[in-house]
Design a protein around this motif. Structure first.
Motif, PDB file in Angstrom:
ATOM      1  N   ARG A  55      -4.401  15.181   9.020  1.00 16.97           N
ATOM      2  CA  ARG A  55      -4.051  14.406   7.829  1.00 16.97           C
ATOM      3  C   ARG A  55      -2.567  14.571   7.540  1.00 16.97           C
ATOM      4  NH1 ARG A  55      -7.124  11.164   6.400  1.00 16.97           N
ATOM      5  NH2 ARG A  55      -8.934  12.456   6.090  1.00 16.97           N
ATOM      6  N   GLY A  56      -1.883  13.462   7.408  1.00 18.89           N
ATOM      7  CA  GLY A  56      -0.449  13.477   7.145  1.00 18.89           C
ATOM      8  C   GLY A  56       0.401  13.447   8.397  1.00 18.89           C
ATOM      9  N   GLU A  57      -0.194  13.704   9.551  1.00 12.70           N
ATOM     10  CA  GLU A  57       0.555  13.721  10.807  1.00 12.70           C
ATOM     11  C   GLU A  57       0.074  12.668  11.798  1.00 12.70           C
ATOM     12  OE1 GLU A  57       0.790  17.614  12.656  1.00 12.70           O
ATOM     13  OE2 GLU A  57       0.498  18.554  10.705  1.00 12.70           O
ATOM     14  N   CYS A  58      -1.140  12.208  11.646  1.00  6.81           N
ATOM     15  CA  CYS A  58      -1.743  11.295  12.620  1.00  6.81           C
ATOM     16  C   CYS A  58      -1.108   9.914  12.536  1.00  6.81           C
ATOM     17  CB  CYS A  58      -3.249  11.188  12.381  1.00  6.81           C
ATOM     18  SG  CYS A  58      -4.081  10.083  13.544  1.00  6.81           S
ATOM     19  N   GLN A  59      -0.727   9.371  13.677  1.00  8.34           N
ATOM     20  CA  GLN A  59      -0.114   8.042  13.695  1.00  8.34           C
ATOM     21  C   GLN A  59      -1.103   6.943  13.344  1.00  8.34           C
ATOM     22  OE1 GLN A  59       1.384   7.589  17.672  1.00  8.34           O
ATOM     23  NE2 GLN A  59      -0.564   6.927  18.498  1.00  8.34           N
ATOM     24  N   TYR A  60      -2.398   7.259  13.338  1.00 10.83           N
ATOM     25  CA  TYR A  60      -3.422   6.261  13.034  1.00 10.83           C
ATOM     26  C   TYR A  60      -3.983   6.392  11.619  1.00 10.83           C
ATOM     27  CZ  TYR A  60      -3.100   5.514  18.000  1.00 10.83           C
ATOM     28  OH  TYR A  60      -2.627   5.237  19.257  1.00 10.83           O
ATOM     29  N   GLU A  61      -3.382   7.269  10.813  1.00 11.98           N
ATOM     30  CA  GLU A  61      -3.833   7.410   9.429  1.00 11.98           C
ATOM     31  C   GLU A  61      -3.580   6.094   8.688  1.00 11.98           C
ATOM     32  OE1 GLU A  61      -3.260  10.460   5.686  1.00 11.98           O
ATOM     33  OE2 GLU A  61      -2.438  10.977   7.627  1.00 11.98           O
ATOM     34  N   GLY A  62      -4.595   5.592   8.023  1.00 17.24           N
ATOM     35  CA  GLY A  62      -4.486   4.301   7.337  1.00 17.24           C
ATOM     36  C   GLY A  62      -4.698   3.120   8.265  1.00 17.24           C
ATOM     37  N   VAL A  63      -4.873   3.408   9.554  1.00 16.16           N
ATOM     38  CA  VAL A  63      -5.167   2.361  10.532  1.00 16.16           C
ATOM     39  C   VAL A  63      -6.615   2.514  10.991  1.00 16.16           C
ATOM     40  CG1 VAL A  63      -4.572   1.385  12.796  1.00 16.16           C
ATOM     41  CG2 VAL A  63      -2.767   2.233  11.295  1.00 16.16           C
ATOM     42  N   ILE A  64      -6.931   3.696  11.547  1.00 15.54           N
ATOM     43  CA  ILE A  64      -8.311   3.963  11.959  1.00 15.54           C
ATOM     44  C   ILE A  64      -9.071   4.608  10.808  1.00 15.54           C
ATOM     45  CG2 ILE A  64      -9.808   5.274  13.511  1.00 15.54           C
ATOM     46  CD1 ILE A  64      -7.634   4.908  15.676  1.00 15.54           C
ATOM     47  N   CYS A  65      -8.485   5.618  10.183  1.00 19.22           N
ATOM     48  CA  CYS A  65      -9.156   6.216   9.024  1.00 19.22           C
ATOM     49  C   CYS A  65      -8.744   5.436   7.778  1.00 19.22           C
ATOM     50  CB  CYS A  65      -8.815   7.694   8.883  1.00 19.22           C
ATOM     51  SG  CYS A  65      -7.093   8.060   8.573  1.00 19.22           S
ATOM     52  N   MET A  66      -9.729   5.121   6.949  1.00 17.68           N
ATOM     53  CA  MET A  66      -9.525   4.323   5.742  1.00 17.68           C
ATOM     54  C   MET A  66      -8.760   3.025   6.055  1.00 17.68           C
ATOM     55  SD  MET A  66     -11.107   6.246   3.637  1.00 17.68           S
ATOM     56  CE  MET A  66     -10.746   5.866   1.956  1.00 17.68           C
ATOM     57  N   PRO A  67      -9.265   2.260   7.022  1.00 19.38           N
ATOM     58  CA  PRO A  67      -8.533   1.052   7.439  1.00 19.38           C
ATOM     59  C   PRO A  67      -8.539  -0.033   6.375  1.00 19.38           C
ATOM     60  CG  PRO A  67     -10.699   1.058   8.418  1.00 19.38           C
ATOM     61  CD  PRO A  67     -10.549   2.382   7.693  1.00 19.38           C
ATOM     62  N   LYS A  68      -7.580  -0.926   6.505  1.00 19.37           N
ATOM     63  CA  LYS A  68      -7.468  -2.057   5.583  1.00 19.37           C
ATOM     64  C   LYS A  68      -8.405  -3.162   6.050  1.00 19.37           C
ATOM     65  CE  LYS A  68      -3.884  -5.156   3.770  1.00 19.37           C
ATOM     66  NZ  LYS A  68      -4.401  -5.470   2.541  1.00 19.37           N
ATOM     67  N   PHE A  69      -9.176  -3.689   5.129  1.00 17.93           N
ATOM     68  CA  PHE A  69     -10.126  -4.759   5.414  1.00 17.93           C
ATOM     69  C   PHE A  69      -9.372  -6.037   5.761  1.00 17.93           C
ATOM     70  CE2 PHE A  69     -12.703  -8.344   3.792  1.00 17.93           C
ATOM     71  CZ  PHE A  69     -13.812  -8.184   4.589  1.00 17.93           C
ATOM     72  N   ASN A  70      -9.826  -6.748   6.801  1.00 17.74           N
ATOM     73  CA  ASN A  70      -9.235  -8.032   7.179  1.00 17.74           C
ATOM     74  C   ASN A  70      -9.954  -9.131   6.408  1.00 17.74           C
ATOM     75  OD1 ASN A  70      -8.026 -10.211   8.455  1.00 17.74           O
ATOM     76  ND2 ASN A  70      -9.477 -10.192  10.138  1.00 17.74           N
ATOM     77  N   SER A  71      -9.313  -9.623   5.379  1.00 22.65           N
ATOM     78  CA  SER A  71      -9.963 -10.603   4.522  1.00 22.65           C
ATOM     79  C   SER A  71      -9.686 -12.046   4.937  1.00 22.65           C
ATOM     80  CB  SER A  71      -9.493 -10.418   3.086  1.00 22.65           C
ATOM     81  OG  SER A  71      -8.121 -10.750   2.999  1.00 22.65           O
ATOM     82  N   LYS A  72      -8.849 -12.258   5.932  1.00 22.42           N
ATOM     83  CA  LYS A  72      -8.448 -13.590   6.370  1.00 22.42           C
ATOM     84  C   LYS A  72      -7.588 -14.295   5.329  1.00 22.42           C
ATOM     85  CE  LYS A  72     -12.650 -13.897   8.980  1.00 22.42           C
ATOM     86  NZ  LYS A  72     -14.000 -14.345   8.965  1.00 22.42           N
ATOM     87  N   LEU A  73      -7.125 -13.565   4.353  1.00 21.90           N
ATOM     88  CA  LEU A  73      -6.272 -14.137   3.314  1.00 21.90           C
ATOM     89  C   LEU A  73      -4.842 -13.682   3.550  1.00 21.90           C
ATOM     90  CD1 LEU A  73      -8.517 -13.424   0.185  1.00 21.90           C
ATOM     91  CD2 LEU A  73      -8.500 -15.444   1.656  1.00 21.90           C
ATOM     92  N   SER A  74      -3.904 -14.537   3.195  1.00 15.52           N
ATOM     93  CA  SER A  74      -2.496 -14.178   3.359  1.00 15.52           C
ATOM     94  C   SER A  74      -2.126 -13.097   2.344  1.00 15.52           C
ATOM     95  CB  SER A  74      -1.609 -15.405   3.145  1.00 15.52           C
ATOM     96  OG  SER A  74      -1.583 -15.757   1.770  1.00 15.52           O
ATOM     97  N   SER A  75      -0.999 -12.437   2.582  1.00 17.26           N
ATOM     98  CA  SER A  75      -0.567 -11.392   1.653  1.00 17.26           C
ATOM     99  C   SER A  75      -0.253 -11.997   0.284  1.00 17.26           C
ATOM    100  CB  SER A  75       0.632 -10.625   2.210  1.00 17.26           C
ATOM    101  OG  SER A  75       1.693 -11.506   2.498  1.00 17.26           O
ATOM    102  N   ALA A  76       0.293 -13.216   0.246  1.00 19.31           N
ATOM    103  CA  ALA A  76       0.568 -13.870  -1.040  1.00 19.31           C
ATOM    104  C   ALA A  76      -0.736 -14.162  -1.777  1.00 19.31           C
ATOM    105  CB  ALA A  76       1.362 -15.155  -0.819  1.00 19.31           C
ATOM    106  N   GLU A  77      -1.736 -14.642  -1.050  1.00 15.55           N
ATOM    107  CA  GLU A  77      -3.040 -14.918  -1.666  1.00 15.55           C
ATOM    108  C   GLU A  77      -3.669 -13.634  -2.189  1.00 15.55           C
ATOM    109  OE1 GLU A  77      -4.316 -18.808   1.002  1.00 15.55           O
ATOM    110  OE2 GLU A  77      -4.769 -16.789   1.735  1.00 15.55           O
TER     111      GLU A  77
END
Length: 187
Positions: A107-129
């Motif tokens: 935790r805090g060192e892994c290059q995949y933190e926030g990518v594999i662990c606690m990933p962001k949901f792909n909502s198919k919506l743009s960042s502005a939306e």
């Protein structure tokens, strides 16, 4: 599929189902692995892509490769055994993922933190939306959202309409249900 609870015991990935079945997850559990990978691929494509990169050397043994992808995702997001009646399943009967903040020595060192662990949901919506809909989700009107985001009310309205079309919904209540189901604005 019934609800699933993943946990690690003696360095093995285990799964407990709502019906009480308890088993080690290995590459022979192809139905479970395919089910989980389909959800990960469609909802968390950035995590799926990172997993593919990590385990690409295992591709020749396809069953094992798929198992490795799923195991890593589960270990990074679900592997605390919930045992009280108030705990929710890691994957509910409808396929919704309920992530846990798993203890990790990296935790805090892994290059995949926030990518594999606690990933962001792909909502198919743009960042502005997403910015607009987060304000609407929080209870702000389109006018308040326009002021908050330094945008025109017409632009905000167009984003809301676009989101409804993309998601095939017609009301704010439908969007709120969608956002809650997919942990869209959960930190």
């Amino acid at each position: 599929m019934e609800g699933l609870e993943f946990y690690v015991f003696e360095d093995e990935l285990w799964c407990k189902t709502t019906s009480g079945k308890n088993f080690i997850v290995d590459e022979s559990k192809t139905e479970l692995i395919k089910y989980m990978l389909e959800k990960i691929r469609s909802r968390y494509p950035e995590a799926y892509s990172a997993l593919e990169n990590i385990y690409q050397s295992s591709i020749p043994n396809h069953a094992y490769y798929q198992y490795l992808l799923m195991r890593r995702f589960c270990k990074c997001n679900f592997c605390r055994l919930d045992t009280t009646e108030y705990d929710v399943e890691d994957v509910d009967a409808e396929g919704k993922f309920n992530f846990e903040k798993v203890e990790c020595p990296m935790r805090g060192e892994c290059q995949y933190e926030g990518v594999i662990c606690m990933p962001k949901f792909n909502s198919k919506l743009s960042s502005a939306e997403l910015r607009v809909m987060e304000q609407i989700y929080k209870g702000k009107t389109e006018q308040e959202t326009a002021r908050e985001l330094f945008s025109s009310p017409n632009t905000v309205h167009q984003h809301v309409k676009s989101v409804y079309v993309k998601l095939g919904i017609h009301r704010l209540a439908d969007f709120i249900q969608y956002a809650n189901k997919n942990n869209l604005f959960k930190n």
